[in-house]
Each structure stands twice: as C-alpha cells, then as structure tokens.
Design an enzyme around this catalytic site. Structure first.
Site, PDB file in Angstrom:
ATOM      1  N   GLU A  10       4.308  -0.915  10.053  1.00  0.00           N
ATOM      2  CA  GLU A  10       3.830  -1.986  10.930  1.00  0.00           C
ATOM      3  C   GLU A  10       3.658  -1.510  12.365  1.00  0.00           C
ATOM      4  O   GLU A  10       2.713  -1.913  13.051  1.00  0.00           O
ATOM      5  CB  GLU A  10       4.797  -3.172  10.875  1.00  0.00           C
ATOM      6  CG  GLU A  10       4.756  -3.952   9.574  1.00  0.00           C
ATOM      7  CD  GLU A  10       3.390  -4.570   9.300  1.00  0.00           C
ATOM      8  OE1 GLU A  10       2.641  -4.833  10.262  1.00  0.00           O
ATOM      9  OE2 GLU A  10       3.062  -4.789   8.119  1.00  0.00           O
ATOM     10  N   TYR A  65       5.122 -10.752  15.910  1.00  0.00           N
ATOM     11  CA  TYR A  65       4.412 -10.404  14.683  1.00  0.00           C
ATOM     12  C   TYR A  65       5.194  -9.386  13.857  1.00  0.00           C
ATOM     13  O   TYR A  65       5.395  -9.566  12.646  1.00  0.00           O
ATOM     14  CB  TYR A  65       3.019  -9.844  14.984  1.00  0.00           C
ATOM     15  CG  TYR A  65       2.450  -9.132  13.782  1.00  0.00           C
ATOM     16  CD1 TYR A  65       1.960  -9.859  12.705  1.00  0.00           C
ATOM     17  CD2 TYR A  65       2.495  -7.742  13.683  1.00  0.00           C
ATOM     18  CE1 TYR A  65       1.493  -9.224  11.561  1.00  0.00           C
ATOM     19  CE2 TYR A  65       2.036  -7.095  12.545  1.00  0.00           C
ATOM     20  CZ  TYR A  65       1.538  -7.835  11.493  1.00  0.00           C
ATOM     21  OH  TYR A  65       1.102  -7.206  10.363  1.00  0.00           O
ATOM     22  N   ASP A  98      -1.034 -11.937  13.205  1.00  0.00           N
ATOM     23  CA  ASP A  98      -1.757 -10.957  14.016  1.00  0.00           C
ATOM     24  C   ASP A  98      -3.219 -11.378  14.114  1.00  0.00           C
ATOM     25  O   ASP A  98      -3.590 -12.498  13.731  1.00  0.00           O
ATOM     26  CB  ASP A  98      -1.616  -9.553  13.419  1.00  0.00           C
ATOM     27  CG  ASP A  98      -2.295  -9.415  12.058  1.00  0.00           C
ATOM     28  OD1 ASP A  98      -2.786 -10.426  11.510  1.00  0.00           O
ATOM     29  OD2 ASP A  98      -2.354  -8.277  11.543  1.00  0.00           O
TER      30      ASP A  98
END
Length: 402
Positions: free
Chosen positions: A40, A123, A141
């Site tokens: 991520e 996020y 996102d």
C-alpha cells in the site's frame, strides 16, 4: 430502485465480479499484514505494474518488520531507488521501528495504533485493517472516490474533507458482513481497471445497470475535483566533475542533508538559480551559469572548472519542476590558496588525501553532520548509493556514453 436496494446491488455485483476478475498480485497471495502494508505504501502515486518488481525485491531483502527496522537507511533507500517519493521509504522504516519497539514486531490492527504509525494516513490505515484483518474499515483513495461519485452521482468536490468523510461513511454501509477484505479490494480494482479516469469501460462494468452517472450521461464529468496548482518551475545547474590521476574515470557526488526534499540521498553537486529569497526561477547564459556554479561550489571547498554543456534533464516533484543544465567540469589543481579557502569555509580541505577505500570522505576534521559528504564513484560504485531518478538518469547516460 431505492437507496438500500441500490447499495445491496452494488455490493453483491462488485463482490461477484472481483471473485471472477481479480488480478494475481504478489501481496494478494498472503494475508500477511506486513506485505499488505509495504504494497500500500509503494502503490501511493505509483502504477501496479511498476510496483510489482520493487515489492518482490523489497520483501526479499527485508522479509520481516524486524529486518526493515534494523536495516541501514542507505540500504532501504537504495532498494527504493526509482520509485520516487522517497519520504515514503524513510517513513516506512521509522514505522517498522515503531512496530518492533511498541508491538514486538507484530503489526497492530487497532485503528489508533495503525493510524499512529509514521506515514500511515486514513486510506492506508483502512486498507491495512480491512485487507489484512478483514475489519470493516473504509479505504477511500482516488479510485474509490471516482467509482462512488459516478455510481451514486455524488456531485461534490472530492478534494474537500467533507466529501471524503461522506464517502467513508458510505463505504462502511456498503461492506457486507465478513467481506471487508474482498469488498475494499474489489472497489479499488474496479476503479483501476474499469471505472477509469478517462473513457470508462461502462459496457464491461459489473454495476453499470444502476450507475446513476451513466444513466444521466455524466460518467466522464465525474468526479468533481479542484485542480491542483501546477508545480513551481526551478532552474538548476549541476556539475559533473570528472576525476583525474587516481580518480580518473570517476565522478564526484555529494550526499543531501538528512532532512528535507530527497533527504539522505546522493546527487551531483548543483545549485539553484534563484536569487536571494526570490521564488521566481531565472535562466542564465551558459558562461554566466558556469561562473556561478564554480563560485558557489568553491565555498564548499570544491574547486572546479566548468568546461562546457554536457546535457539537460528535467524532473517533476509534486510541487516543483526542476529544469537542470549539466556542465562537464574538471577538478582544479589543489594549491595552498584553494586549501586555505576551503578551510576558511569550514568545508573540505585536502580532498585527494582524505580517502576511505578509494572514495573521498572529506569532512576536514569537522563534527558538523549538516556539512555535505562527497565521494568519487565509478559506474560500478553506483550500486551502493541511492540516487533520485533525475541524477540516476544523468549518471547512467554519462557512464554509458563514456
């Protein structure tokens, strides 16, 4: 169809589609929170295809939180080299040390604990908690906001905090019980592959039947997003200093300060052509630019003689666009006068004499860690230093041509 039915339809069809169509990505093969966290962070501002080889190399070199926490920062930056946004790598290592020291090397799952890690925003915290731990947390996102804006016809500026908060609440309501991991990944996947920014593939979209934007012909005008300011242009001149004698075939590099833009990375010595506190960039003729380059580097104890233009390069950061002119430079003979000037500037005297394994370590006896460090390197030495992309391109082009 009322709102509840529209939401149920969306969740059901999305999960069915994701089960059939999800990509085989290396971080999806395990429910390892560390792997998901690394992926991520890497995926921020970066395409999936670009991330995959970096992710594989990074995990191979730093297979656990402890391995990352204990690694030298230079090794972490070198492994990250080419991905850009290097503060991500430094924050990642800082957070790994937090996990090691505070949680015994085990990734936490609590909202406050995850959000408290360095470099982890709303996020990323939601993505880690939902994907790794199947917790019904929103991970909103740009891809997700685009999908929700279109399907639910949300005509609000997605750059506003209130719009994001509304979408986070909506995602929590949409997540079916026990399916948080697949649902959030499916939502991201739909935005990445089908509901794209331009020319969305509506005819292959699993939820097209009840997409409000498509039904009203607004699919390409959503989401509404305030345009960001364009990056500020800066003009810079760089010195590619060629070594002589025992340093023949090598070039001079310096280390950036430990804080700020591109902190701790290596670069060619260079200067900005801004004047004083002026923010507007200026451009100079080559002769004037070379004179200024030589003059400013002399104050660092680096006596050079620019001999001509070598190449131009550009690089765009989120807020700055560098326009860089690179000059081939020669090292001036060290004389008593130049040594005295270097010492008076608290810089680097006797550069050719103070070496470590053939590289300069020209600290001139000073303990001031804010002083730049310099090295002479060959092409093979580049494997041991982390460079920003712009200098990596310049050095590779130079060594290849030479």
């Amino acid at each position: 169809m009322n709102n509840i039915e529209q939401q149920r339809y969306f969740s059901r069809e999305l999960l069915d589609w994701y089960g059939r169509s999800k990509r085989d990505l290396p971080w999806r093969r395990h429910r390892n929170p560390y792997y998901i966290w690394i992926s991520e962070i890497m995926l921020q501002q970066t395409r999936v295809d670009t991330v995959i080889p970096y992710f594989n190399r990074f995990i191979e070199k730093f297979p656990t939180v402890e391995a990352l926490a204990d690694a030298p920062e230079d090794e972490v930056l070198k492994c990250w080299e080419g991905l850009g946004y290097y503060s991500r790598a430094r924050n990642l290592q800082h957070a790994a040390r937090q996990v090691k020291e505070q949680y015994g090397g085990i990734m936490p799952s609590g909202k406050e604990e995850v959000f408290g890690l360095k470099g982890v925003g709303p996020y990323t915290a939601g993505a880690i908690r939902s994907i790794a731990f199947n917790i019904p947390a929103p991970a909103v996102d740009g891809n997700v906001m685009r999908v929700l804006s279109r399907y639910f016809l949300i005509e609000e500026d997605i750059m506003k905090g209130s719009t994001r908060a509304h979408m986070e609440d909506l995602v929590v309501r949409l997540i079916p019980e026990g399916r948080a991991s697949d649902f959030n990944q499916g939502l991201m996947e739909l935005g990445a592959l089908v509901c794209t920014p331009k020319s969305p593939k509506c005819l292959t979209c699993p939820v097209m039947e009840h997409c409000a934007a498509r039904l009203e012909g607004k699919e390409e005008s959503l989401p509404i997003k305030t345009k960001a300011k364009p990056p500020r242009p800066e003009y810079r001149v760089a010195a590619l200093v060629e070594g002589t004698g025992e340093y023949n075939g090598k070039v001079l590099i310096r280390k950036r300060p430990s804080t700020g833009l591109l902190a701790g990375m290596w670069e060619l010595p260079h200067i900005s052509l801004s004047q004083g506190k002026e923010t507007a960039p200026i451009s100079l003729p080559d002769e004037a630019a070379m004179d200024r380059l030589a003059g400013e580097l002399k104050t660092e104890g680096i006596p050079i003689r620019p001999v001509g233009h070598l190449m131009d390069a550009e690089h765009t950061f989120s807020h700055i666009h560098w326009n860089m002119r690179v000059f081939r430079c020669q090292w001036r003979d060290i004389s008593a006068g130049s040594l005295q000037a270097a010492e008076s500037a608290a810089a680097y005297a006797a550069v050719y004499k103070d070496t470590v394994e053939g590289n300069i370590d020209v600290e001139a006896g000073t303990a001031n860690s804010s002083e730049p460090q310099y090295r002479w390197i060959s092409q093979s030495d580049m494997a041991f230093y982390a460079f920003p992309n712009v200098f990596l391109r310049i050095l590779n082009q130079y060594f290849t041509s030479e």
